[in-house]
Design a protein around this motif. Structure first.
Motif, PDB file in Angstrom:
ATOM      1  N   SER A  28       0.810  -1.223   0.000  1.00 11.33           N
ATOM      2  CA  SER A  28       0.000   0.000   0.000  1.00 11.33           C
ATOM      3  C   SER A  28       0.845   1.276   0.000  1.00 11.33           C
ATOM      4  O   SER A  28       0.566   2.217  -0.740  1.00 11.33           O
ATOM      5  N   SER A  29       1.886   1.331   0.807  1.00 11.86           N
ATOM      6  CA  SER A  29       2.670   2.565   0.929  1.00 11.86           C
ATOM      7  C   SER A  29       3.740   2.660  -0.156  1.00 11.86           C
ATOM      8  O   SER A  29       4.333   1.655  -0.558  1.00 11.86           O
ATOM      9  N   ALA A  30       3.978   3.892  -0.614  1.00 12.28           N
ATOM     10  CA  ALA A  30       4.997   4.115  -1.637  1.00 12.28           C
ATOM     11  C   ALA A  30       6.388   3.847  -1.095  1.00 12.28           C
ATOM     12  O   ALA A  30       7.249   3.305  -1.797  1.00 12.28           O
ATOM     13  N   SER A  31       6.621   4.227   0.170  1.00 10.16           N
ATOM     14  CA  SER A  31       7.933   3.978   0.775  1.00 10.16           C
ATOM     15  C   SER A  31       8.203   2.483   0.919  1.00 10.16           C
ATOM     16  O   SER A  31       9.335   2.029   0.734  1.00 10.16           O
ATOM     17  N   GLY A  32       7.156   1.715   1.228  1.00 10.12           N
ATOM     18  CA  GLY A  32       7.313   0.268   1.335  1.00 10.12           C
ATOM     19  C   GLY A  32       7.635  -0.364  -0.005  1.00 10.12           C
ATOM     20  O   GLY A  32       8.478  -1.265  -0.083  1.00 10.12           O
ATOM     21  N   ARG A  33       6.972   0.119  -1.060  1.00  3.47           N
ATOM     22  CA  ARG A  33       7.260  -0.403  -2.402  1.00  3.47           C
ATOM     23  C   ARG A  33       8.690  -0.079  -2.815  1.00  3.47           C
ATOM     24  O   ARG A  33       9.389  -0.923  -3.372  1.00  3.47           O
ATOM     25  N   GLN A  34       9.113   1.157  -2.520  1.00  4.75           N
ATOM     26  CA  GLN A  34      10.474   1.559  -2.890  1.00  4.75           C
ATOM     27  C   GLN A  34      11.519   0.775  -2.117  1.00  4.75           C
ATOM     28  O   GLN A  34      12.523   0.332  -2.686  1.00  4.75           O
ATOM     29  N   LYS A  35      11.282   0.579  -0.823  1.00  2.00           N
ATOM     30  CA  LYS A  35      12.239  -0.147   0.000  1.00  2.00           C
ATOM     31  C   LYS A  35      12.335  -1.604  -0.421  1.00  2.00           C
ATOM     32  O   LYS A  35      13.429  -2.183  -0.464  1.00  2.00           O
ATOM     33  N   THR A  36      11.201  -2.207  -0.741  1.00  2.01           N
ATOM     34  CA  THR A  36      11.200  -3.619  -1.153  1.00  2.01           C
ATOM     35  C   THR A  36      11.895  -3.811  -2.492  1.00  2.01           C
ATOM     36  O   THR A  36      12.728  -4.697  -2.661  1.00  2.01           O
TER      37      THR A  36
END
Length: 257
Positions: free
Chosen positions: A171-179
């Motif tokens: 859901s979060s953009a930061s989570g997608r970027q970090k993953t």
């Protein structure tokens, strides 16, 4: 991840060691001769490492796939025994395919001036010295390329499609970027590797271009790509960045004292 990175580093060292010293001797002191045995040994080693890297990048893509798409099962799937087993299998297969091509080429009769317009022994240039039809060798090399390129590449593409789907569900953009950032280094290496394959293979198939272009394609594949791999992983690895900063900081302190 570090286990596979260690294997990648070792094979890049072996690959460059098998070609660059002779290239330097050629350029610096004009040592432009090599024995028949040393030539085919160089060809076997370099081709084995090149093919092993193709399989290793496939395994690393699977490692990233399991880490992102099946994180709860990562420890049970990518365990030490599996990592060692799959790496050994891939190395043995790469070695068999590379040696088979070199042995096949070595059986051809060579007469006259055995001179190639290249800075190290390459199968394309060596086979052209033969005075017989090399069509059977070309067919076998095409079959090897299918095993080495299209199958691992298809597996890498499938892995990254699955990874992309999993990332988009976050859901979060930061989570997608970090993953997805955990795959950025490997993805960059994969792109460079397969671009070098395209350059090398196009130079191999293009009969209407000069030998210099053929040589440039193989040099890009055998020298430039292994040199870029450690740079990419060094720039993207936080542990390496931290260690390098600590090293520089300690040196500065020593100089000031």
């Amino acid at each position: 991840m570090y286990f596979f990175l260690c294997n990648l580093a070792v094979l890049d060292i072996i690959l460059t060691t098998s070609t660059i010293p002779k290239m330097l001797a050629l350029f610096l002191i004009n040592a432009n001769s090599i024995s028949f045995t040393a030539c085919f040994a160089q060809m076997c080693i370099s081709h084995t490492m090149e093919q092993f890297e193709c399989f290793l990048l496939m395994i690393m893509a699977y490692d990233r796939y399991v880490a992102i798409c099946k994180p709860l099962h990562y420890e049970s799937i990518m365990n030490k025994n599996f990592n060692i087993l799959i790496t050994v299998i891939c190395f043995v297969v790469a070695c068999i395919l590379a040696v088979s091509v070199s042995v096949f080429t070595a059986q051809f009769p060579f007469h006259g001036a055995n001179t190639i317009n290249h800075c190290f022994c390459d199968n394309f240039f060596i086979a052209r010295l033969s005075c017989v039809d090399i069509t059977p060798l070309t067919i076998w090399i095409s079959a090897v390329i299918v095993v080495l390129v299209f199958i691992p590449f298809s597996f890498v593409v499938f892995s990254y499609i699955s990874i992309l789907r999993s990332v988009l569900r976050i859901s979060s953009a930061s989570g997608r970027q970090k993953t997805f950032s955990t795959c950025s280094s490997h993805l960059a290496v994969v792109i460079i590797y397969y671009v070098s394959i395209v350059v090398s293979f196009s130079s191999y198939r293009a009969d209407d271009v000069s030998d210099e272009f053929h040589a440039l394609g193989t040099i890009f594949f055998a020298v430039i790509t292994p040199a870029l791999n450690p740079i990419i992983y060094t720039l993207r690895n936080k542990d390496v960045q931290l260690g390098f900063k600590m090293f520089i900081r300690n040196k500065i302190v020593v100089i000031k004292s």
